[in-house]
Write a protein that holds these residues in place. Sequence first.
Motif, PDB file in Angstrom:
ATOM      1  N   PHE A  43      -6.634   5.320   4.937  1.00 56.67           N
ATOM      2  CA  PHE A  43      -7.281   4.205   5.609  1.00 56.67           C
ATOM      3  C   PHE A  43      -7.317   4.422   7.121  1.00 56.67           C
ATOM      4  O   PHE A  43      -8.332   4.232   7.792  1.00 56.67           O
ATOM      5  N   ILE A  44      -6.114   4.894   7.683  1.00 58.83           N
ATOM      6  CA  ILE A  44      -6.069   5.113   9.137  1.00 58.83           C
ATOM      7  C   ILE A  44      -7.002   6.250   9.528  1.00 58.83           C
ATOM      8  O   ILE A  44      -7.733   6.189  10.519  1.00 58.83           O
TER       9      ILE A  44
ATOM     10  N   MET B 273       0.844  -1.204   0.000  1.00 60.15           N
ATOM     11  CA  MET B 273       0.000   0.000   0.000  1.00 60.15           C
ATOM     12  C   MET B 273       0.863   1.232   0.000  1.00 60.15           C
ATOM     13  O   MET B 273       1.877   1.298   0.696  1.00 60.15           O
ATOM     14  N   SER B 274       0.479   2.249  -0.777  1.00 63.27           N
ATOM     15  CA  SER B 274       1.281   3.479  -0.805  1.00 63.27           C
ATOM     16  C   SER B 274       0.991   4.294   0.470  1.00 63.27           C
ATOM     17  O   SER B 274       0.101   3.980   1.255  1.00 63.27           O
TER      18      SER B 274
END
Lengths: 164, 172, 377
Positions: free
Chosen positions: B9-10, B1-2
């Motif tokens: 996402f976080i 994941m970049s």
Amino acid sequence: MSQKSTSREETIIEKAKSRFPEYIKETKIDNNRRVTISFDKDHVQEIAKWMRDDIGFDHLKGIAGVDYPTHKKLEVLYLAGSFSKPEIQDIIVTLKAELPKDAPTISSVVSIWESAHFHEREAFEMFGINFEGHPDLRKLLTLDNWDGPPPMLKDIKFPEMGQR
Amino acid sequence: MSQETLQDFIGAWIGKMSEIVQTVTGSGPIKYLINWSRMYALWPVHITTACCSAEFGAMMGPRLDPERFGMQAVAGGLRQCDLLIVEGTVTKKMAKRLKIVYEQMAKPRYVIAMGDCACSGGLFHDSYSIVNDVHKLFPVDVYVPGCPPRPEALLSAIVKLREKIRREEVFA
Amino acid sequence: MTANPPTPTIASNEAKEPSTMDVSVGPQHPGSGHVRLLMRVDGDYIVSIDPDIGYVHRGCEKIAEYRNYVSNIPHLERPCIIDAIHLNWAYVLPVEELQGVIVPPRGQYISTIAAEMNRIMSHLYWLAINAGVFSGHTTIFMWAFGDRDLFIELAEWLTGARLTYSFLPPGGPRRDFPSGFEQKLAKLLDYFEKRLVEYDRMFLSNPLVVARAKGIGVLKKKDAIKLGVTGPVLRGSGVEYDVRKVEPYGAYADLEFQIPTFKEGDSYSRYLVRFEEMKQSISIIRQALNKMPKGPIARKAPLVAPEGEAIGRVESSRGEITVMVIGDNSDKPYRVKIMNGSFRNLIALPYLIRNVHVADMPIIYGSLDYWPVEADR
């Protein structure tokens, strides 16, 4: 009885007139026990010292300023009373001095009547009277309350006052 | 994941968790508990504004006893108090200090404007040195008219304030 | 630092010593009231204090020139709301003198009884807050406020308001005693007399109060005369001066009472003066109730006052209130000047609170009974 009580006030006035004939301008007795002496403002300290030491008026109840814009003058009233002499305890002597409106300056009496300390500060900020020789002349009640000219002068009209 | 997708996402995950916490605590028994504890411990700030303070003192006396509602005049710090009662006329000099006091109180904080002078200027409305609109300094929760209001009126204002706290949102 | 720093003047513009610190005991404080005291402390000693007043300055004297003589009464009695009858009476005495109105004897007796009830209420407030809460004695706060509420109920029955009576327009009181009032008042005085004994045991003879107040804040007799203080501060320093005896007004010329005077001049003797004054007030009210004359209570006063100056004074619970009214033949006064007890006693604050411990400051401040709203007007 009334003969005796008028003679106390008249005695004070006669003594004042004989001691300072040229400084006293006019005198008045209102009812009993209220004496008013108008004097020349340049000699306030001499008269105050004489009132305290010779007659026995040892404290000031207050200092009032009154503004008469039509006559272009400010009056300073010193209300003096006596604690230590029982025979004159019920007399209040009002010493009046006239000040011209454009130069309201008078010597301070704090060195003679120490009770005048805060009264002179209040008269300074409410009427703009400059008491020369006061150790600490600054604003007392209107410090953060009012920034304009002295508020108790009659020229300062608050147009909304008294409406509604 | 970049890097960006991980951060997104976080961020979304934290947002979702705080939404869940807010929904859980902002309703039901936890909201009731938080509001109950706030309304049963209203400590007033030790500042007296003007002459209505005599009736505030009478309300804190033994006749009406606000301590049964948890309202104690505690001589602690300002940060632990949550009720500012503006009693009486607010002069310009006192308004500066009231604003400083209000900003130092920790949230949630409530204000009661007591007396005609605090509500709208009252008897001295045309004086040169007073502030007529207290609500421009800080938001007011309850207004109590009267000159001075009876201690029973002030106590009923506190009961109204407690009702308001009981119903309000926890995260406002 | 030395044990006794040198005594400064009460002016505040002297240079600041490097070992001192300025502490502001401001309006937000459990022990200050609506006033700010700027204390300069050196360790545990207060070097000097500078009172910063004006937090409740509402311009009463300026407003008084814009309202007519009767409308002036509500806002002129608010400065000392806990002792409102005396401010009201002090304003109305010179107005009646200017207008030439004489109050009939029954009206004088009613005013006297209301004034003495107010004196008891104000001294109970002093006892609860200034002598009690400021020094940490909160039990006497509860006791004194409980008893004060009984007097307030009777005053509400008589006048219609709890604290702000507006009871004395020019010409005399506006209401007569309701039926049954005198009996209730006599019963309350009997109860209160027994309570004063309990107060004495709880407060005056309490060794903590005695230790904190005896010998603290001593104002000698010649200093009290020089500073021009008034009221219980003056009588606690040995000067026997009370306007009710010097220049009797109301019904005081017909009643017998004493002026409690103590010569030590410390805070404890100022406490004792107020306690004894409460006892004297009970006796005055009882005598006045026995001697009440019958007849009208008030005369109609004109709406206009002629030109002239008049000065009237009363003895309130904080000291002598002197009011000067200048009339100008209209229905509004030209000038109203109020000189009240708290403003005259203000000079005792920086004079007494010098070279004392920090913990003595609330005791001295409380014993002077300085009510900031009255001093600010």
